[in-house]
Design a protein around this motif. Structure first.
Motif, short mmCIF file in Angstrom:
data_model
loop_
_atom_site.label_atom_id
_atom_site.label_comp_id
_atom_site.label_asym_id
_atom_site.label_seq_id
_atom_site.Cartn_x
_atom_site.Cartn_y
_atom_site.Cartn_z
N UNK A 138 0.80 -1.22 0.00
CA UNK A 138 0.00 0.00 0.00
C UNK A 138 0.83 1.27 0.00
N UNK A 139 2.14 1.12 0.11
CA UNK A 139 3.01 2.29 0.07
C UNK A 139 2.95 3.11 1.34
N UNK A 140 3.35 4.36 1.25
CA UNK A 140 3.38 5.27 2.39
C UNK A 140 2.21 6.25 2.30
N UNK A 141 1.48 6.38 3.39
CA UNK A 141 0.40 7.36 3.48
C UNK A 141 0.33 7.83 4.94
N UNK A 142 1.13 8.83 5.25
CA UNK A 142 1.21 9.34 6.62
C UNK A 142 0.47 10.68 6.66
N UNK A 143 -0.65 10.70 7.36
CA UNK A 143 -1.50 11.89 7.44
C UNK A 143 -0.77 13.03 8.13
N UNK A 144 -1.27 14.27 8.00
CA UNK A 144 -0.63 15.41 8.67
C UNK A 144 -0.40 15.14 10.15
N UNK A 145 0.82 15.39 10.59
CA UNK A 145 1.22 15.15 11.98
C UNK A 145 2.24 16.21 12.37
N UNK A 146 2.46 16.43 13.66
CA UNK A 146 3.30 17.53 14.11
C UNK A 146 4.73 17.11 14.43
N UNK A 147 5.61 18.10 14.51
CA UNK A 147 6.97 17.91 15.00
C UNK A 147 7.40 19.15 15.78
N UNK A 148 8.24 18.94 16.79
CA UNK A 148 8.87 20.05 17.50
C UNK A 148 10.33 19.67 17.78
N UNK A 149 11.20 20.68 17.79
CA UNK A 149 12.56 20.52 18.27
C UNK A 149 13.46 19.64 17.44
N UNK A 150 13.15 19.46 16.14
CA UNK A 150 13.95 18.55 15.32
C UNK A 150 13.94 18.96 13.86
N UNK A 151 14.78 18.27 13.08
CA UNK A 151 14.75 18.35 11.63
C UNK A 151 14.50 16.94 11.08
N UNK A 152 13.70 16.84 10.03
CA UNK A 152 13.50 15.57 9.34
C UNK A 152 14.35 15.56 8.08
N UNK A 153 15.01 14.43 7.84
CA UNK A 153 15.87 14.26 6.66
C UNK A 153 15.33 13.07 5.88
N UNK A 154 14.85 13.32 4.67
CA UNK A 154 14.29 12.27 3.82
C UNK A 154 15.27 11.95 2.71
#
Length: 326
Positions: free
Chosen positions: A74-90
């Motif tokens: 089904x692949x990736x399907x991540x609904x809107x979600x929050x983050x604080x205090x970090x960086x995401x690296x894709x």
């Protein structure tokens, strides 16, 4: 990517020990499987954090997934979600992911291209594999922001690193400096992030910063680092003090690894769900802001569906995480 593993069992399952040569000590951290939720959810392999180690430099989260046939998963399907205090690296090896965030960014994550999002005080985003994706394969990484920059503004960066050839390896440096190449993407602490594809039966020696600790994640092949053999999905940890790393591909096919590094992160962090703070109160406040749809995280436009709800808080106070003494 959202951390849906609310109460992780963090344990060290890999063997730790000295290698067969006179190289540096390498700790082997094994992955655990973590479902991202839902009956057809993809499963990721998580090597950081775990009880044996919380951080490598400021790198605090390493998820490794695929290769997954999206017709089956089904692949990736991540609904809107929050983050604080970090960086995401894709960083992808194959496939394509559509990124949307509350800064207004709308971008595609493609193989060999860096997407870096800075949450600062608060951001929200969604991640969905595109219809063009047949096989999804890559890593999702988080970087902890230091206290002085923890409430910095939201930001999004996209960068396509060039390929550098060193001995028997093709190298793409997406953060920091390695093999004579430097990424222009700014970071809040000294960091290194690079993909290396090693020729069959080749050995590559790299000069590295002795003030950095390093983690080597094996994606494909079996790779010996300073005498210690690492298998796919294992993360080898090397402490500070060495000025070189020697990597040997033990197989007859190309091997692929991701090299992470940074100066030891001296601050203790409190990490729960998608939030990084410094206290239990920081987490409680961030969760309440998300559940109450406050302006702290903004809104994500263009996602077909609702937001991801926050899980319930644990009954106990969330304790700071720290690394063992080096």
């Amino acid at each position: 990517m959202s951390d849906l593993e609310v109460d992780p069992v963090e344990r060290r399952r890999g063997a730790a020990g000295h290698g067969e040569s006179a190289g540096q000590h390498v700790d082997v951290l094994s992955a655990r499987d973590v479902p991202l939720g839902g009956p057809r959810a993809m499963t990721v392999r998580r090597t950081l954090p775990q009880r044996a180690r919380t951080l490598i430099g400021a790198w605090c989260f390493v998820d490794h997934y695929g290769p997954d046939d999206v017709a089956d998963t089904g692949g990736m399907d991540v609904a809107p979600h929050p983050h604080t205090g970090l960086q995401t690296v894709s960083w992808l090896f194959s496939g394509e992911i559509e990124h949307r965030d509350s800064l207004g960014s709308h971008a595609l994550v493609r193989p060999g291209e860096l997407n870096l999002m800075t949450s600062g005080y608060g951001i929200s985003h969604s991640e969905v594999s595109t219809t063009r994706t047949t096989v999804l394969h890559g890593v999702q990484l988080w970087v902890a922001l230091p206290e002085e920059h923890r409430h910095t503004g939201r930001d999004f960066q996209h960068y396509v690193p060039r390929r550098v050839r060193v001995d028997g390896a093709d190298i793409r440096v997406f953060l920091g400096s390695l093999a004579g190449d430097t990424s222009p993407v700014p970071t809040f602490t000294p960091l290194l992030g690079a993909e290396l594809v090693l020729d069959p039966r080749s050995t590559t020696s790299l000069r590295v910063d002795p003030g950095f600790e390093h983690g080597l994640l094996v994606d494909e092949g079996s790779v010996r680092v300073d005498g210690t053999l690492l298998h796919p999905a294992e993360l080898g940890y090397i402490g500070t003090g060495g000025d070189s790393l020697t990597l040997t591909n033990e197989t007859d096919r190309p091997a692929r690894v991701v090299l992470l590094g940074g100066t030891p992160f001296q601050e203790q962090i409190v990490m729960w769900w998608n939030f990084i703070g410094r206290s239990h109160a920081d987490i409680v406040e961030a969760r309440a802001a998300w559940e109450n749809a406050s302006d702290r995280f903004g809104s994500v436009d263009g996602y077909d569906g609702g937001r991801l709800p926050a899980p319930g808080l644990p009954n106990a106070r969330i304790a700071p995480r720290k690394n063992p003494a080096h």
